[in-house]
Write a protein that holds these residues in place. Sequence first.
Motif, short mmCIF file in Angstrom:
data_model
loop_
_atom_site.label_atom_id
_atom_site.label_comp_id
_atom_site.label_asym_id
_atom_site.label_seq_id
_atom_site.Cartn_x
_atom_site.Cartn_y
_atom_site.Cartn_z
N ALA A 1 -2.41 13.09 7.95
CA ALA A 1 -3.24 13.33 6.76
C ALA A 1 -4.56 13.96 7.17
CB ALA A 1 -3.48 12.03 6.00
N HIS A 2 -5.12 13.50 8.26
CA HIS A 2 -6.39 14.04 8.74
C HIS A 2 -6.22 15.49 9.21
CE1 HIS A 2 -10.23 14.42 10.71
NE2 HIS A 2 -9.63 14.67 11.85
N ASN A 3 -5.14 15.78 9.90
CA ASN A 3 -4.92 17.11 10.45
C ASN A 3 -4.32 18.10 9.45
OD1 ASN A 3 -5.88 16.43 12.98
ND2 ASN A 3 -3.90 15.65 13.64
N SER A 4 -3.84 17.62 8.32
CA SER A 4 -3.16 18.50 7.38
C SER A 4 -4.11 19.43 6.64
CB SER A 4 -2.37 17.68 6.35
OG SER A 4 -3.26 17.03 5.46
N PHE B 1 0.83 -1.20 0.00
CA PHE B 1 0.00 0.00 0.00
C PHE B 1 0.87 1.26 0.00
CE2 PHE B 1 -2.02 3.40 2.51
CZ PHE B 1 -3.10 3.67 1.69
N ILE B 2 1.89 1.28 0.85
CA ILE B 2 2.78 2.45 0.92
C ILE B 2 3.52 2.62 -0.40
CG2 ILE B 2 4.85 3.37 2.03
CD1 ILE B 2 3.85 1.99 4.64
N ALA B 3 4.02 1.52 -0.95
CA ALA B 3 4.81 1.58 -2.18
C ALA B 3 3.99 2.05 -3.37
CB ALA B 3 5.40 0.21 -2.47
N SER B 4 2.68 1.84 -3.34
CA SER B 4 1.85 2.23 -4.47
C SER B 4 1.63 3.73 -4.55
CB SER B 4 0.50 1.51 -4.40
OG SER B 4 -0.28 2.03 -3.33
N GLY B 5 1.97 4.46 -3.48
CA GLY B 5 1.71 5.90 -3.46
C GLY B 5 0.22 6.10 -3.24
N THR B 6 -0.13 7.21 -2.65
CA THR B 6 -1.55 7.39 -2.34
C THR B 6 -1.87 8.84 -2.08
OG1 THR B 6 -3.35 6.52 -1.02
CG2 THR B 6 -1.31 6.99 0.14
N ARG B 7 -3.14 9.14 -2.07
CA ARG B 7 -3.64 10.45 -1.67
C ARG B 7 -3.97 10.38 -0.19
NH1 ARG B 7 -7.91 9.57 -5.51
NH2 ARG B 7 -9.22 10.06 -3.74
N LEU C 1 -5.17 7.13 2.28
CA LEU C 1 -4.45 6.75 3.49
C LEU C 1 -5.39 6.67 4.67
CD1 LEU C 1 -1.87 6.19 5.09
CD2 LEU C 1 -1.57 8.67 5.26
N ILE C 2 -6.23 7.68 4.83
CA ILE C 2 -7.17 7.71 5.95
C ILE C 2 -8.13 6.52 5.87
CG2 ILE C 2 -9.14 8.98 6.92
CD1 ILE C 2 -7.54 11.56 6.30
N ASN C 3 -8.53 6.15 4.68
CA ASN C 3 -9.50 5.06 4.50
C ASN C 3 -8.86 3.67 4.50
OD1 ASN C 3 -11.74 6.76 4.30
ND2 ASN C 3 -11.29 7.17 2.16
N PHE C 4 -7.54 3.59 4.49
CA PHE C 4 -6.87 2.28 4.40
C PHE C 4 -7.19 1.41 5.61
CE2 PHE C 4 -3.31 -0.51 5.50
CZ PHE C 4 -3.30 -1.30 4.38
N ASP D 1 -14.48 13.82 1.12
CA ASP D 1 -14.89 12.46 1.43
C ASP D 1 -14.31 11.97 2.75
OD1 ASP D 1 -14.80 11.18 -1.98
OD2 ASP D 1 -16.31 12.34 -0.89
N CYS D 2 -13.13 12.45 3.11
CA CYS D 2 -12.48 11.98 4.34
C CYS D 2 -13.22 12.45 5.58
CB CYS D 2 -11.06 12.51 4.41
SG CYS D 2 -10.06 11.91 3.06
N TYR D 3 -14.00 13.48 5.47
CA TYR D 3 -14.65 14.06 6.63
C TYR D 3 -16.09 13.61 6.79
CZ TYR D 3 -10.51 16.85 6.70
OH TYR D 3 -9.20 17.25 6.75
N ILE D 4 -16.51 12.66 5.99
CA ILE D 4 -17.90 12.21 6.06
C ILE D 4 -17.94 10.82 6.67
CG2 ILE D 4 -20.04 11.90 4.76
CD1 ILE D 4 -18.92 13.71 2.63
#
Length: 99
Positions: free
Chosen positions: A73-76, A13-19, A23-26, A82-85
């Motif tokens: 990621a959440h605090n940034s 997961f880390i190696a694939s790169g992500t938004r 990350l928050i939803n992983f 979508d992350c906040y719902i």
Amino acid sequence: MSPVRAYEEVIDFIASGTRPSNLINFQPSNAVKERVADLIYREKTTGLSRDEKSELDHYMQLEHLIRLAKARAHNSGTTNVDCYIGRYPPAAAIARMRK
């Protein structure tokens, strides 16, 4: 054939790169959750082989890093709406995970 180590999924997961939202939803797969639960249970009851102990230690280190990255990621403020719902654990759940 040797079993896939619990931490390999996290590394992939880390190696694939992500938004940040991804990350928050992983979440680890059910297979990984079951593997880690089994390792923890056996560590407390019958003991683990050197390789299993190493696998569990690596997984726990990566899990800790993922939690830190999720918090950042959440605090940034750079995540999308979508992350906040309700797609990440509430603060109370995160506190329970840390115990």
